[in-house]
Scaffold this active site. Structure first.
Site, PDB file in Angstrom:
ATOM      1  N   GLY A  15      43.584  28.277  44.344  1.00 35.68           N
ATOM      2  CA  GLY A  15      44.821  28.493  44.053  1.00 35.68           C
ATOM      3  C   GLY A  15      45.631  27.673  43.134  1.00 35.68           C
ATOM      4  O   GLY A  15      47.133  27.349  43.573  1.00 35.68           O
ATOM      5  N   SER A  16      45.187  27.015  42.295  1.00 34.34           N
ATOM      6  CA  SER A  16      45.817  26.074  41.347  1.00 34.34           C
ATOM      7  C   SER A  16      46.864  26.873  40.448  1.00 34.34           C
ATOM      8  O   SER A  16      47.950  26.510  40.389  1.00 34.34           O
ATOM      9  CB  SER A  16      44.947  25.552  40.336  1.00 34.34           C
ATOM     10  OG  SER A  16      44.130  26.204  39.396  1.00 34.34           O
ATOM     11  N   ASN A  17      46.500  28.160  40.342  1.00 37.19           N
ATOM     12  CA  ASN A  17      47.504  28.932  39.672  1.00 37.19           C
ATOM     13  C   ASN A  17      48.500  29.462  40.474  1.00 37.19           C
ATOM     14  O   ASN A  17      49.844  29.459  40.106  1.00 37.19           O
ATOM     15  CB  ASN A  17      46.761  30.471  38.997  1.00 37.19           C
ATOM     16  CG  ASN A  17      46.158  30.123  37.565  1.00 37.19           C
ATOM     17  OD1 ASN A  17      46.875  29.923  36.555  1.00 37.19           O
ATOM     18  ND2 ASN A  17      44.845  29.914  37.526  1.00 37.19           N
ATOM     19  N   LYS A  68      37.658  50.588  51.778  1.00 40.96           N
ATOM     20  CA  LYS A  68      38.557  49.954  50.914  1.00 40.96           C
ATOM     21  C   LYS A  68      39.957  50.721  50.861  1.00 40.96           C
ATOM     22  O   LYS A  68      40.911  50.000  50.748  1.00 40.96           O
ATOM     23  CB  LYS A  68      37.934  50.140  49.502  1.00 40.96           C
ATOM     24  CG  LYS A  68      38.674  49.179  48.367  1.00 40.96           C
ATOM     25  CD  LYS A  68      37.930  48.599  47.147  1.00 40.96           C
ATOM     26  CE  LYS A  68      38.619  47.865  46.476  1.00 40.96           C
ATOM     27  NZ  LYS A  68      38.063  47.323  45.221  1.00 40.96           N
ATOM     28  N   ARG A  94      38.418  40.534  43.400  1.00 45.01           N
ATOM     29  CA  ARG A  94      38.474  41.934  43.959  1.00 45.01           C
ATOM     30  C   ARG A  94      38.997  42.951  42.711  1.00 45.01           C
ATOM     31  O   ARG A  94      39.961  42.552  42.549  1.00 45.01           O
ATOM     32  CB  ARG A  94      38.857  42.136  44.995  1.00 45.01           C
ATOM     33  CG  ARG A  94      38.397  42.077  46.225  1.00 45.01           C
ATOM     34  CD  ARG A  94      38.893  42.161  47.566  1.00 45.01           C
ATOM     35  NE  ARG A  94      37.991  41.334  48.447  1.00 45.01           N
ATOM     36  CZ  ARG A  94      36.840  41.705  48.814  1.00 45.01           C
ATOM     37  NH1 ARG A  94      36.460  42.920  48.715  1.00 45.01           N
ATOM     38  NH2 ARG A  94      35.893  41.043  49.263  1.00 45.01           N
ATOM     39  N   ILE A  96      40.817  46.021  41.678  1.00 46.65           N
ATOM     40  CA  ILE A  96      42.062  46.680  42.378  1.00 46.65           C
ATOM     41  C   ILE A  96      41.666  48.305  42.297  1.00 46.65           C
ATOM     42  O   ILE A  96      41.444  48.448  41.139  1.00 46.65           O
ATOM     43  CB  ILE A  96      43.420  46.425  41.727  1.00 46.65           C
ATOM     44  CG1 ILE A  96      43.512  44.697  41.801  1.00 46.65           C
ATOM     45  CG2 ILE A  96      44.477  47.129  42.102  1.00 46.65           C
ATOM     46  CD1 ILE A  96      44.112  44.347  43.332  1.00 46.65           C
ATOM     47  N   HIS A 112      42.977  36.064  33.334  1.00 41.70           N
ATOM     48  CA  HIS A 112      41.585  36.150  32.958  1.00 41.70           C
ATOM     49  C   HIS A 112      41.255  34.968  31.994  1.00 41.70           C
ATOM     50  O   HIS A 112      41.863  34.858  31.012  1.00 41.70           O
ATOM     51  CB  HIS A 112      40.861  37.397  32.374  1.00 41.70           C
ATOM     52  CG  HIS A 112      39.725  37.623  32.241  1.00 41.70           C
ATOM     53  ND1 HIS A 112      38.778  37.730  33.461  1.00 41.70           N
ATOM     54  CD2 HIS A 112      38.661  37.350  31.381  1.00 41.70           C
ATOM     55  CE1 HIS A 112      37.522  37.876  33.010  1.00 41.70           C
ATOM     56  NE2 HIS A 112      37.688  37.520  31.750  1.00 41.70           N
TER      57      HIS A 112
HETATM   58  C1  GAR Z   1      41.488  30.964  37.134  1.00 42.20           C
HETATM   59  O1  GAR Z   1      40.765  30.350  36.221  1.00 42.20           O
HETATM   60  C2  GAR Z   1      41.406  32.509  36.631  1.00 42.20           C
HETATM   61  O2  GAR Z   1      41.609  32.602  35.268  1.00 42.20           O
HETATM   62  C3  GAR Z   1      40.131  33.030  37.235  1.00 42.20           C
HETATM   63  O3  GAR Z   1      40.094  32.514  38.225  1.00 42.20           O
HETATM   64  C4  GAR Z   1      40.446  31.188  38.409  1.00 42.20           C
HETATM   65  C5  GAR Z   1      41.203  30.996  39.531  1.00 42.20           C
HETATM   66  O4  GAR Z   1      41.627  29.500  39.627  1.00 42.20           O
HETATM   67  N1  GAR Z   1      40.083  34.407  37.122  1.00 42.20           N
HETATM   68  C6  GAR Z   1      39.295  35.370  36.915  1.00 42.20           C
HETATM   69  O5  GAR Z   1      37.950  34.857  36.586  1.00 42.20           O
HETATM   70  C7  GAR Z   1      39.598  36.698  37.141  1.00 42.20           C
HETATM   71  N2  GAR Z   1      38.293  37.605  36.576  1.00 42.20           N
HETATM   72  P1  GAR Z   1      42.751  29.027  40.702  1.00 42.20           P
HETATM   73  O6  GAR Z   1      42.311  29.686  42.237  1.00 42.20           O
HETATM   74  O7  GAR Z   1      42.595  27.486  40.697  1.00 42.20           O
HETATM   75  O8  GAR Z   1      44.081  29.452  40.300  1.00 42.20           O
END
Ligand code: GAR
Length: 191
Positions: A15-17, A68, A94, A96, A112
């Site tokens: 969850g850093s984003n 689902k 997941r 959508i 992504h």
């Molecule tokens: C992020 O780097 C995002 O780009 C990637 O998961 C990570 C989540 O990091 N997403 C994918 O690969 C989607 N296909 P976070 O949990 O620290 O935000």
């Protein structure tokens, strides 16, 4: 006067984003609130982060739903109840499907860790490194019925010629934490 926009973040892991988006909202850099977190892994760190920010969470175990369609119906009802304007997938691992897309299509975006359309799907960064890529990157795109194939909203390139995956993930995350809040703000302002 129009109401302050309400964002739902969907996440499955660290969850850093999520943190970057929630903080940008709190600091007024995004003209919106993160109203809810939707998480398919109740034990994930992102759930604790949401609690720290006082953000309401829907956390569930997917295999406990009969299908689902049932799962996505519960999610879409939760989004309706919370008057969500924009859904931001941030490491939500997941696909959508039509139940959510038919109700929230055009209002779901994803981040992504590659320069799409290269390296769609899981393990994008690892795959790119295996190819010997010299320019990595991050893409933000609309979510449609394809996997990582929806229309691109923003991209940023990350030149990197090393072979240290951990270092590369650090660079990618740093770019994501800037680009995602910036792009969400631009979308909500209508630019
Ligand atoms: C992020 O780097 C995002 O780009 C990637 O998961 C990570 C989540 O990091 N997403 C994918 O690969 C989607 N296909 P976070 O949990 O620290 O935000």
């Amino acid at each position: 006067m129009s109401h302050k926009k309400r964002i739902a973040v969907f996440a499955s892991g660290t969850g850093s984003n999520f943190e970057a988006i929630a903080t940008a909202c709190e600091e007024g850099k995004i003209p919106a609130d993160v109203a809810v977190l939707v998480c398919d892994k109740p034990e994930a760190l992102v759930v604790e982060r949401a609690a720290r920010h006082g953000i309401k969470t829907l956390a569930f175990v997917p295999k406990l739903f009969p299908s689902k369609v049932d799962m996505e119906t519960v999610i879409a009802d939760f989004l309706d109840e919370n008057e969500i304007d924009l859904v931001c997938l941030a490491g939500y691992m997941r696909i959508i499907s039509n139940t959510l897309l038919s109700r929230y299509g055009g209002r779901i975006i994803n981040i992504h860790p590659s320069l799409l359309p290269a390296f769609q799907g899981a393990r994008a960064v690892e795959q790119a490194m295996e190819y010997g890529v010299k320019v990595y990157g991050v893409t933000i795109h609309y979510v449609d019925e394809t996997v990582d194939g929806g229309r691109i909203i923003a991209q940023r390139a990350i030149p990197y010629e090393g072979e240290n995956l951990e270092e590369l993930f650090g660079l990618i995350h740093a770019v994501e934490h800037e680009l995602y809040p910036e792009t969400i703000a631009r979308l909500l302002i209508g630019r």
